[in-house]
Scaffold this motif. Sequence first.
Motif, PDB file in Angstrom:
ATOM      1  N   VAL A   1      15.274 -16.565 -17.721  1.00 37.18           N
ATOM      2  CA  VAL A   1      13.886 -16.607 -18.202  1.00 37.18           C
ATOM      3  C   VAL A   1      13.722 -17.708 -19.253  1.00 37.18           C
ATOM      4  O   VAL A   1      14.490 -17.774 -20.210  1.00 37.18           O
ATOM      5  CB  VAL A   1      13.492 -15.232 -18.796  1.00 37.18           C
ATOM      6  CG1 VAL A   1      12.148 -15.313 -19.503  1.00 37.18           C
ATOM      7  CG2 VAL A   1      13.469 -14.183 -17.691  1.00 37.18           C
ATOM      8  N   LYS A   2      12.738 -18.565 -19.087  1.00 39.49           N
ATOM      9  CA  LYS A   2      12.521 -19.686 -20.002  1.00 39.49           C
ATOM     10  C   LYS A   2      11.812 -19.250 -21.285  1.00 39.49           C
ATOM     11  O   LYS A   2      12.038 -19.808 -22.354  1.00 39.49           O
ATOM     12  CB  LYS A   2      11.671 -20.762 -19.306  1.00 39.49           C
ATOM     13  CG  LYS A   2      12.286 -21.354 -18.056  1.00 39.49           C
ATOM     14  CD  LYS A   2      11.309 -22.300 -17.374  1.00 39.49           C
ATOM     15  CE  LYS A   2      11.858 -22.809 -16.048  1.00 39.49           C
ATOM     16  NZ  LYS A   2      10.853 -23.642 -15.331  1.00 39.49           N
ATOM     17  N   GLN A   3      10.929 -18.265 -21.164  1.00 35.30           N
ATOM     18  CA  GLN A   3      10.131 -17.854 -22.297  1.00 35.30           C
ATOM     19  C   GLN A   3      10.958 -17.010 -23.279  1.00 35.30           C
ATOM     20  O   GLN A   3      11.842 -16.256 -22.851  1.00 35.30           O
ATOM     21  CB  GLN A   3       8.918 -17.030 -21.832  1.00 35.30           C
ATOM     22  CG  GLN A   3       7.949 -17.769 -20.925  1.00 35.30           C
ATOM     23  CD  GLN A   3       8.425 -17.840 -19.479  1.00 35.30           C
ATOM     24  OE1 GLN A   3       9.427 -17.226 -19.102  1.00 35.30           O
ATOM     25  NE2 GLN A   3       7.697 -18.589 -18.655  1.00 35.30           N
ATOM     26  N   PRO A   4      10.682 -17.120 -24.563  1.00 33.65           N
ATOM     27  CA  PRO A   4      11.359 -16.234 -25.520  1.00 33.65           C
ATOM     28  C   PRO A   4      11.004 -14.771 -25.237  1.00 33.65           C
ATOM     29  O   PRO A   4       9.867 -14.453 -24.885  1.00 33.65           O
ATOM     30  CB  PRO A   4      10.780 -16.673 -26.873  1.00 33.65           C
ATOM     31  CG  PRO A   4      10.221 -18.030 -26.651  1.00 33.65           C
ATOM     32  CD  PRO A   4       9.762 -18.068 -25.222  1.00 33.65           C
ATOM     33  N   LEU A   5      11.983 -13.903 -25.367  1.00 31.16           N
ATOM     34  CA  LEU A   5      11.740 -12.459 -25.288  1.00 31.16           C
ATOM     35  C   LEU A   5      11.550 -11.990 -26.721  1.00 31.16           C
ATOM     36  O   LEU A   5      12.499 -11.917 -27.500  1.00 31.16           O
ATOM     37  CB  LEU A   5      12.903 -11.755 -24.599  1.00 31.16           C
ATOM     38  CG  LEU A   5      13.132 -12.186 -23.143  1.00 31.16           C
ATOM     39  CD1 LEU A   5      14.385 -11.523 -22.576  1.00 31.16           C
ATOM     40  CD2 LEU A   5      11.917 -11.875 -22.279  1.00 31.16           C
ATOM     41  N   VAL A   6      10.310 -11.689 -27.082  1.00 33.64           N
ATOM     42  CA  VAL A   6       9.948 -11.583 -28.499  1.00 33.64           C
ATOM     43  C   VAL A   6       9.966 -10.158 -29.046  1.00 33.64           C
ATOM     44  O   VAL A   6       9.919  -9.959 -30.264  1.00 33.64           O
ATOM     45  CB  VAL A   6       8.567 -12.225 -28.756  1.00 33.64           C
ATOM     46  CG1 VAL A   6       8.593 -13.701 -28.351  1.00 33.64           C
ATOM     47  CG2 VAL A   6       7.446 -11.497 -28.018  1.00 33.64           C
ATOM     48  N   VAL A   7      10.009  -9.158 -28.159  1.00 34.59           N
ATOM     49  CA  VAL A   7       9.895  -7.768 -28.583  1.00 34.59           C
ATOM     50  C   VAL A   7      10.896  -6.915 -27.809  1.00 34.59           C
ATOM     51  O   VAL A   7      11.156  -7.173 -26.631  1.00 34.59           O
ATOM     52  CB  VAL A   7       8.460  -7.233 -28.332  1.00 34.59           C
ATOM     53  CG1 VAL A   7       8.413  -5.713 -28.355  1.00 34.59           C
ATOM     54  CG2 VAL A   7       7.484  -7.796 -29.349  1.00 34.59           C
ATOM     55  N   ASN A   8      11.446  -5.903 -28.478  1.00 36.65           N
ATOM     56  CA  ASN A   8      12.173  -4.831 -27.800  1.00 36.65           C
ATOM     57  C   ASN A   8      11.660  -3.515 -28.371  1.00 36.65           C
ATOM     58  O   ASN A   8      11.712  -3.296 -29.587  1.00 36.65           O
ATOM     59  CB  ASN A   8      13.678  -4.941 -27.998  1.00 36.65           C
ATOM     60  CG  ASN A   8      14.474  -4.062 -27.036  1.00 36.65           C
ATOM     61  OD1 ASN A   8      13.913  -3.379 -26.180  1.00 36.65           O
ATOM     62  ND2 ASN A   8      15.789  -4.076 -27.174  1.00 36.65           N
ATOM     63  N   GLN A   9      11.156  -2.668 -27.507  1.00 38.07           N
ATOM     64  CA  GLN A   9      10.587  -1.386 -27.933  1.00 38.07           C
ATOM     65  C   GLN A   9      11.668  -0.313 -27.776  1.00 38.07           C
ATOM     66  O   GLN A   9      12.191  -0.103 -26.685  1.00 38.07           O
ATOM     67  CB  GLN A   9       9.368  -1.071 -27.065  1.00 38.07           C
ATOM     68  CG  GLN A   9       8.423  -0.063 -27.665  1.00 38.07           C
ATOM     69  CD  GLN A   9       7.137   0.060 -26.859  1.00 38.07           C
ATOM     70  OE1 GLN A   9       6.973   0.997 -26.084  1.00 38.07           O
ATOM     71  NE2 GLN A   9       6.235  -0.892 -27.023  1.00 38.07           N
ATOM     72  N   LEU A  10      11.996   0.371 -28.882  1.00 42.73           N
ATOM     73  CA  LEU A  10      13.134   1.291 -28.917  1.00 42.73           C
ATOM     74  C   LEU A  10      12.756   2.572 -29.662  1.00 42.73           C
ATOM     75  O   LEU A  10      11.942   2.553 -30.583  1.00 42.73           O
ATOM     76  CB  LEU A  10      14.316   0.631 -29.638  1.00 42.73           C
ATOM     77  CG  LEU A  10      14.842  -0.669 -29.012  1.00 42.73           C
ATOM     78  CD1 LEU A  10      15.607  -1.475 -30.051  1.00 42.73           C
ATOM     79  CD2 LEU A  10      15.723  -0.363 -27.812  1.00 42.73           C
ATOM     80  N   GLN A  11      13.393   3.677 -29.292  1.00 38.56           N
ATOM     81  CA  GLN A  11      13.125   4.934 -29.978  1.00 38.56           C
ATOM     82  C   GLN A  11      13.801   4.951 -31.344  1.00 38.56           C
ATOM     83  O   GLN A  11      14.990   4.659 -31.469  1.00 38.56           O
ATOM     84  CB  GLN A  11      13.610   6.131 -29.154  1.00 38.56           C
ATOM     85  CG  GLN A  11      13.230   7.470 -29.791  1.00 38.56           C
ATOM     86  CD  GLN A  11      13.627   8.670 -28.964  1.00 38.56           C
ATOM     87  OE1 GLN A  11      14.264   8.526 -27.916  1.00 38.56           O
ATOM     88  NE2 GLN A  11      13.266   9.849 -29.421  1.00 38.56           N
TER      89      GLN A  11
END
Length: 306
Positions: A161-171
Amino acid sequence: MKYINIAGTDLKASNIIMGCMRIKQLSLPEAEALIRTAMEENVNFFDHADIYGGGECEEHFAQAIGMNPSIRDGMILQSKCGIRSGYFDFSKEHILASTDGILKRLNTDYLDILLLHRPDSLVEPEEVAEAFDQLQASGKVRHFGVSNHTPLQIELLKKYVKQPLVVNQLQLSVTHTPMIDSGIALNMDHAQSVNRDSGILDYSRLHDMTVQAWSPFQKGFFNGPFLGDLETYPELNKLMDELAAKYEVTTTAIAVAWITRHPANIQVITGTTNVTRLKDSCQGSDIPLTREEWYAMYKAGGKIVP
């Protein structure tokens, strides 16, 4: 309200997010009151998913607020895709179709952030990359991220994936702390020292990924709230009562403040449909808990500090 800059984007986001998983339970006037309360409390971030209410929550949200370009410009809209009935699907075809459905239901031309929901073990990251490229080029999605992903699952996606992965949603809540526990109890012969999350919190900080905490009031995987649970968490509730009195807020705000106090600048997703509870949650946006208070809550939640 405290705002954070989500790295890799131009988004200045409230650190309190209104989660919309249960909004379909409300009438349209009730839903409008909840959304407008969030906006009055300076919340500008709204979280959705295509599976919430089978998609009806997104549609209900847009209808309740009377979505139009003027309202849309003041919001950061995020939604998620990838969970299907009994399985996960990160295929290019599904990501593209899901996004089109989300946009239609939310009555908007674009999403600020699209997240891949729970990890698909059959993911073909090349397909994800193709879908993201197409969505970005068309202007339908501005930024991308993930939810409930491990560091290596993220790294696999990032290879393509070229785009930055900006978020990770976690419990995360004061009583659900796997992403903190093993770091505190490192090298001990104790259940808390077991690494259950591959160091995701430190990974997120190292790679400028914003963590979004879901179920901030839950004592387990939807096992009910710890707030007011005097049978299971008497010490924690007593301490939270004391801190609420000190800071002149509610215990709901203190539960939120335990998360927002962390220097990772974690966003907190409130899933409440109650206007008062939403206001109380917003009070926890920027309470300056001391280190002593933060660790005291952690210990009162049942964990050790060696």
